[in-house]
Design an enzyme around this catalytic site. Structure first.
Site, PDB file in Angstrom:
ATOM      1  N   ASP A 150       6.627   0.585 -55.314  1.00  0.00           N
ATOM      2  CA  ASP A 150       5.806  -0.523 -54.869  1.00  0.00           C
ATOM      3  C   ASP A 150       4.989  -1.059 -56.028  1.00  0.00           C
ATOM      4  OD1 ASP A 150       3.285  -1.042 -52.450  1.00  0.00           O
ATOM      5  OD2 ASP A 150       5.301  -1.868 -52.479  1.00  0.00           O
ATOM      6  N   ASP A 174       3.935  -1.538 -44.909  1.00  0.00           N
ATOM      7  CA  ASP A 174       2.728  -0.746 -45.127  1.00  0.00           C
ATOM      8  C   ASP A 174       2.340   0.015 -43.887  1.00  0.00           C
ATOM      9  OD1 ASP A 174       1.182  -3.225 -47.196  1.00  0.00           O
ATOM     10  OD2 ASP A 174       2.188  -1.355 -47.719  1.00  0.00           O
TER      11      ASP A 174
END
Lengths: 458, 232
Positions: free
Chosen positions: A269, A376
């Site tokens: 990420d 997320d």
């Protein structure tokens, strides 16, 4: 080891693609600066957009008035005000994100604790072919690392594929893919989930009722997510599908692999969002160049935007459409889990009441929210769910991970306010979560247990 | 009661929620460090030696108390900086939240976290089958645990207020008093299961701390009377 391949290979694919989409996308989301350059337009637009972009705060009417009256002059003054407002109202937005993340985690933890199904090991995904039932520690570690590499490469491939599709404007394909995967998620997984919950509580339900319930749930969900619908309902649906996805992950990922994957995903990420050549960043930039709407169903947005009457007709005409674009591209940016303060994706579903204009100034009342990618949500919930499922210290560990993730989210949002760029939301929270999980499980638990058995309080 | 406190006073304002969670986080970190120390000490010592274990436990508890107070101080420092930032950024030159409110919220944060950690496994177990105190331990285990936890949460809240006030006005004796009280309360729990030795002093200290915090926050007997009699 039985793999899941036999029954539901096709089921898992879109699912995982989707997840990988979401997680891949999580990090980034385009920064305002990109947006700023891309938008161009008149001063008013630029100002409005910049305002939209840079401040996370709900725009006050005062702000709107000020910005509208001395438009060309306002440059730096506006930015300062925006910054003030940003930090001042930042708390509100943090809470707007706390609530859904908390809800998602609560749902996941509640399910894990009560429904046995999700903690039984019934096989593994094809994405993690190496089993963890090996006798030696080294072998297990090796297997989990290999699993992680495969999973991450799957995600990277999917992301790159998506970026390529996007670059070559194969929108129909992407839309179809998203619709297919959300369809499957809404119907199939809900069916399984409901079945397991009913089994756990020993409640009988006949097939017609079940069919009716699931059909309604799924149909409303599809409409809400992909088209228009009340904001809260849409948020609720997004939370539910994130929870379902997280539950699937918890069930089907073997233990050590899950932890290593979590760690690797946050590193990925970080890289994908911040490196100049990262796929997500490219996606975002391309999207912003084209000023195009973003895919629904991949981002969670926390607020709506209303546009209240405009004084100048031409600006008015451009206003809503520009804002659509803003929202759209913001939305898109938010594919991933990056938290990104932007104007809303719920543009498409926001009510646009136009009130008769009495004053000369443009009155813009926007309530901007923050956006967070669904990936997320999923990975936070996976972390907390795994903590709840496998930790022997039970609730203490879960609680510790929960607080750690929330603090990580806070810090990320703070950094967002400081840097004003798209940021990956995963790394900080997941790092905190992992650190706290392992330390609480191994260090705090024996301490607390001993204290509790002697009934000592610290 | 702590949950009630939370709902009524903190849930309204998002800034307070953040401060609360951050407070809980700081407490958690202090707990982590103290349990690390304890763990190392235990591993390094002989597991068979009973009195030594007990001694280590006591040492662990005291150390943990000291660490908690140290973290409270750190948190105070952080909040000071935050307040300066908020004041600088706010429109009308005064901060949206006062240091006393922050003290209160921080105290609640600490308290909630410590209470949660103390109680939650107990609660989970209490749902299951079993009899309390079957092995000759006290039968009032759950009840006393509940009361003790409640008193501890409140104490943390009051200590937060007193502590921050002490730091603000540079009155070191206030800070020292808080630390000593905390140590005393934890120490009194060593008397368990002789509950009269631990609960009663704790409640007394809670009353003292409550009055002290109230005085510090600007209250007085007159305010109290007016409030109770609903005069305007």
């Amino acid at each position: 080891m039985i793999t899941f391949m036999n029954n539901s290979d096709s089921e898992e694919e879109p699912c995982n693609e989707r997840t990988s989409l979401m997680s891949a996308e999580s990090p980034p989301v385009p920064s305002y600066q990109d947006g700023l350059q891309a938008s161009g337009g008149g001063e008013a637009q630029a100002h409005r957009k910049r305002r939209t972009g840079s401040s996370r705060s709900p725009n006050n009417i005062a702000d709107g008035e000020m910005s509208d009256s001395g438009v060309p002059v306002r440059g730096s003054a506006l930015e300062n005000e925006e910054e003030e407002l940003t930090l001042k109202y930042g708390a509100k937005h943090v809470i707007m994100l706390f609530v859904p993340v908390t809800l998602c985690m609560i749902v996941v933890v509640a399910t894990i604790k009560s429904v046995r199904f999700y903690t039984e090991k019934n096989g593994q995904l094809i994405y993690t072919p190496f089993s963890e039932d090996t006798p030696s520690v080294g072998q297990r570690l090796l297997n989990s690392v290999l699993n992680t590499i495969i999973m991450i490469s799957v995600i990277v491939v999917m992301t790159v594929f998506l970026v390529v599709l996007y670059k070559y404007r194969c929108y129909k394909f992407i839309h179809g893919w998203l619709i297919l995967s959300s369809l499957m998620l809404l119907f199939l997984f809900t069916y399984i989930y409901l079945g397991e919950v009913l089994k756990t509580y020993n409640v009988a339900m006949d097939y017609p009722t079940l069919f009716l319930v699931i059909w309604n749930f799924g149909a409303v969900g599809m409409i809400c997510i992909h088209w228009k619908g009340p904001l809260q309902l849409q948020q609720a649906y997004l939370i539910m599908i994130s929870a379902l996805m997280a539950l699937v992950f918890i069930k089907y990922l073997p233990e050590w692999s899950a932890w290593v994957i979590l760690g690797a995903i946050s590193i990925y990420d970080l890289m994908a969002v911040l490196c100049p050549k990262g796929p997500l960043r490219m996606l975002v930039e391309t999207a912003q160049e084209r000023n195009e709407p973003i895919f629904p169903a991949l981002i969670y947005s926390s607020a709506m935007m209303w546009t209240v009457g405009m004084a100048k007709p031409d600006t008015a005409a451009r206003g809503p459409s520009q804002q659509t674009w803003d929202a759209a591209e913001d939305g898109r940016d938010n594919h991933g889990s990056s938290s990104h303060a932007d104007s809303q994706m719920s543009e498409t579903r926001s009510p646009v009441p136009t009130h008769p204009v009495t004053s000369l100034e443009e009155l813009e009342e926007e309530e901007r929210g923050v956006k967070l990618g669904l990936g997320d949500f999923i990975f936070y919930s996976v972390l907390v769910g795994k903590a709840a499922a496998t930790a022997s210290g039970d609730w203490n560990t879960t609680l510790a991970c929960f607080v750690a993730i929330l603090i990580g989210l806070c810090l990320t949002l703070l950094l967002l306010a400081v840097f004003k760029k798209a940021l990956p939301a995963l790394p900080i929270s997941i790092t905190f979560g992992l650190v706290f999980y392992f330390s609480t499980d191994n260090l705090v638990r024996p301490f607390m247990d001993t204290l509790a058995s002697h009934q000592l309080y610290i | 009661p702590a949950l009630g406190l939370f709902l009524f006073t903190i849930a309204r304002d998002p800034l307070r929620i953040i401060i609360l969670i951050a407070g809980a986080f700081f407490w958690l970190v202090s707990l982590l460090l103290s349990s690390l120390i304890w763990f190392i000490a235990v591993k390094a010592s002989d597991p068979q030696d009973e009195p030594l274990q007990k001694g280590l436990l006591i040492f662990g508890v005291m150390f943990s108390v000291l660490l908690q107070e140290a973290f409270r101080f750190l948190y105070y420092k952080l909040l000071r900086k935050a307040i300066e930032g908020l004041v600088a950024l706010s429109e009308d030159g005064c901060s949206p939240i006062s240091i006393q409110q922050m003290a209160y919220v921080a105290g609640v944060g600490f308290g909630l976290m410590s209470g949660a950690f103390s109680m939650i496994n107990l609660l989970a177990d209490s749902l299951g089958p079993g009899t309390v105190g079957i092995h000759g331990d006290s039968q009032l285990y759950f009840l006393t645990s509940a009361f003790m936890t409640m008193v501890l949460i409140f104490l943390h809240t009051f200590w937060g207020i007193v502590f921050f006030h002490g730091c603000e006005h540079q009155r070191w004796w206030e800070i020292a008093a808080v630390v000593i009280m905390h140590l005393a309360v934890s120490g009194s729990t060593f008397c368990n299961p002789l509950y009269v030795g631990s609960l009663v002093p704790s409640y007394l200290m809670m009353a003292t701390a409550a009055v002290w915090a109230y005085m510090l926050s600007g209250g007085s007997a007159q305010n109290l009377r007016r409030f109770l009699l609903c005069k305007s």
